[in-house]
Design a protein around this motif. Structure first.
Motif, PDB file in Angstrom:
ATOM      1  N   ASN A   1     -38.374   3.471 -34.802  1.00  0.00           N
ATOM      2  CA  ASN A   1     -38.427   4.745 -35.506  1.00  0.00           C
ATOM      3  C   ASN A   1     -37.201   4.911 -36.399  1.00  0.00           C
ATOM      4  N   GLY A   2     -37.447   5.139 -37.696  1.00  0.00           N
ATOM      5  CA  GLY A   2     -36.348   5.246 -38.654  1.00  0.00           C
ATOM      6  C   GLY A   2     -35.906   6.652 -38.984  1.00  0.00           C
ATOM      7  N   GLU A   3     -36.435   7.626 -38.242  1.00  0.00           N
ATOM      8  CA  GLU A   3     -36.101   9.033 -38.488  1.00  0.00           C
ATOM      9  C   GLU A   3     -34.588   9.243 -38.600  1.00  0.00           C
ATOM     10  N   ARG A   4     -34.200  10.044 -39.604  1.00  0.00           N
ATOM     11  CA  ARG A   4     -32.791  10.395 -39.850  1.00  0.00           C
ATOM     12  C   ARG A   4     -31.919   9.180 -40.187  1.00  0.00           C
ATOM     13  N   GLY A   5     -32.552   8.073 -40.593  1.00  0.00           N
ATOM     14  CA  GLY A   5     -31.803   6.895 -40.999  1.00  0.00           C
ATOM     15  C   GLY A   5     -31.203   6.088 -39.869  1.00  0.00           C
ATOM     16  N   LYS A   6     -31.676   6.291 -38.627  1.00  0.00           N
ATOM     17  CA  LYS A   6     -31.020   5.660 -37.478  1.00  0.00           C
ATOM     18  C   LYS A   6     -31.134   4.141 -37.430  1.00  0.00           C
ATOM     19  N   LEU A   7     -31.999   3.548 -38.258  1.00  0.00           N
ATOM     20  CA  LEU A   7     -32.081   2.084 -38.293  1.00  0.00           C
ATOM     21  C   LEU A   7     -31.030   1.480 -39.230  1.00  0.00           C
ATOM     22  N   GLY A   8     -30.414   2.309 -40.059  1.00  0.00           N
ATOM     23  CA  GLY A   8     -29.383   1.818 -40.968  1.00  0.00           C
ATOM     24  C   GLY A   8     -29.920   1.049 -42.154  1.00  0.00           C
ATOM     25  N   LEU A   9     -31.189   1.269 -42.493  1.00  0.00           N
ATOM     26  CA  LEU A   9     -31.833   0.493 -43.547  1.00  0.00           C
ATOM     27  C   LEU A   9     -31.929   1.242 -44.877  1.00  0.00           C
ATOM     28  N   GLY A  10     -31.303   2.415 -44.972  1.00  0.00           N
ATOM     29  CA  GLY A  10     -31.283   3.152 -46.223  1.00  0.00           C
ATOM     30  C   GLY A  10     -32.478   4.053 -46.449  1.00  0.00           C
ATOM     31  N   ASP A  11     -33.325   4.198 -45.430  1.00  0.00           N
ATOM     32  CA  ASP A  11     -34.471   5.091 -45.541  1.00  0.00           C
ATOM     33  C   ASP A  11     -34.815   5.636 -44.159  1.00  0.00           C
ATOM     34  N   GLU A  12     -35.947   6.322 -44.047  1.00  0.00           N
ATOM     35  CA  GLU A  12     -36.367   6.873 -42.768  1.00  0.00           C
ATOM     36  C   GLU A  12     -37.682   6.261 -42.287  1.00  0.00           C
ATOM     37  N   ALA A  13     -38.054   5.125 -42.853  1.00  0.00           N
ATOM     38  CA  ALA A  13     -39.317   4.473 -42.494  1.00  0.00           C
ATOM     39  C   ALA A  13     -39.215   3.791 -41.131  1.00  0.00           C
ATOM     40  N   ASP A  14     -40.332   3.778 -40.411  1.00  0.00           N
ATOM     41  CA  ASP A  14     -40.416   3.012 -39.172  1.00  0.00           C
ATOM     42  C   ASP A  14     -40.537   1.535 -39.531  1.00  0.00           C
ATOM     43  N   THR A  15     -39.987   0.684 -38.690  1.00  0.00           N
ATOM     44  CA  THR A  15     -40.029  -0.757 -38.921  1.00  0.00           C
ATOM     45  C   THR A  15     -40.556  -1.434 -37.662  1.00  0.00           C
ATOM     46  N   LEU A  16     -41.609  -2.238 -37.812  1.00  0.00           N
ATOM     47  CA  LEU A  16     -42.275  -2.853 -36.664  1.00  0.00           C
ATOM     48  C   LEU A  16     -41.684  -4.176 -36.228  1.00  0.00           C
ATOM     49  N   VAL A  17     -40.827  -4.759 -37.068  1.00  0.00           N
ATOM     50  CA  VAL A  17     -40.169  -6.012 -36.706  1.00  0.00           C
ATOM     51  C   VAL A  17     -38.671  -5.838 -36.877  1.00  0.00           C
ATOM     52  N   LEU A  18     -37.898  -6.625 -36.181  1.00  0.00           N
ATOM     53  CA  LEU A  18     -36.447  -6.564 -36.326  1.00  0.00           C
ATOM     54  C   LEU A  18     -36.081  -6.907 -37.750  1.00  0.00           C
ATOM     55  N   THR A  19     -35.266  -6.035 -38.360  1.00  0.00           N
ATOM     56  CA  THR A  19     -34.923  -6.136 -39.769  1.00  0.00           C
ATOM     57  C   THR A  19     -33.411  -6.159 -39.914  1.00  0.00           C
ATOM     58  N   LEU A  20     -32.919  -7.042 -40.754  1.00  0.00           N
ATOM     59  CA  LEU A  20     -31.487  -7.186 -40.991  1.00  0.00           C
ATOM     60  C   LEU A  20     -30.925  -5.913 -41.614  1.00  0.00           C
ATOM     61  N   VAL A  21     -29.830  -5.422 -41.048  1.00  0.00           N
ATOM     62  CA  VAL A  21     -29.170  -4.223 -41.582  1.00  0.00           C
ATOM     63  C   VAL A  21     -28.187  -4.649 -42.663  1.00  0.00           C
TER      64      VAL A  21
END
Length: 150
Positions: free
Chosen positions: A130-150
């Motif tokens: 869950n990318g809510e509030r930018g918590k994945l560090g990817l520059g957006d709030e989208a959910d990501t289903l696979v591990l993605t490089l920050v």
């Protein structure tokens, strides 16, 4: 090492085994079912993870571990936080090998509210869920289903 989720607990013993107890909803205990456990139950050690487990992490409804540089995830996958490319729960630990991280072994894992963060030996961070509030560090709030490089 111990990790506490919303309604469950997971630990790693000195011998590298994972034990868990509490709510089994979405298979979060890693035992292959949704049953609640009132006392600690062995999830596995070398027999399940192929090596000695060195880290365990817990989010509210999912868990992860590291064994010999390999990441394992299980529990609720509603936002892709397990990193397997889908939204399905996993009732048993499921492997995500070093190939997911450009060949670098996983050394640390943390689970948050429907997201997972992995640090590799190369010092690189990967996230999913869950990318809510930018918590994945990817520059957006989208959910990501696979591990993605920050």
């Amino acid at each position: 090492m111990a990790a506490c989720g919303h309604d469950f607990t997971a630990i790693v013993t000195e011998g590298g085994e994972v034990w868990a107890w509490g709510s089994g909803d979405s298979g979060v205990l890693g035992l292959g079912n949704d049953a609640h456990q009132l006392v600690p139950v062995k999830v596995g050690g070398h027999d399940v993870f192929g090596a000695r487990v060195v880290k365990v992490a817990a989010g509210p409804n999912h868990a992860a571990s590291v064994a010999a540089g390999t990441l394992w995830t299980w529990g609720d996958g509603e936002y892709g936080q397990l990193g397997h490319g889908d939204l399905e729960p996993r009732q048993r630990p499921e492997r995500l090998g070093r190939e997911m991280f450009g060949g670098s072994p996983a050394v640390m894992v943390a689970c948050g509210c429907a997201h997972t963060v992995v640090l590799t030996a190369a010092g690189v961070v990967w996230t999913c869920g869950n990318g809510e509030r930018g918590k994945l560090g990817l520059g957006d709030e989208a959910d990501t289903l696979v591990l993605t490089l920050v």
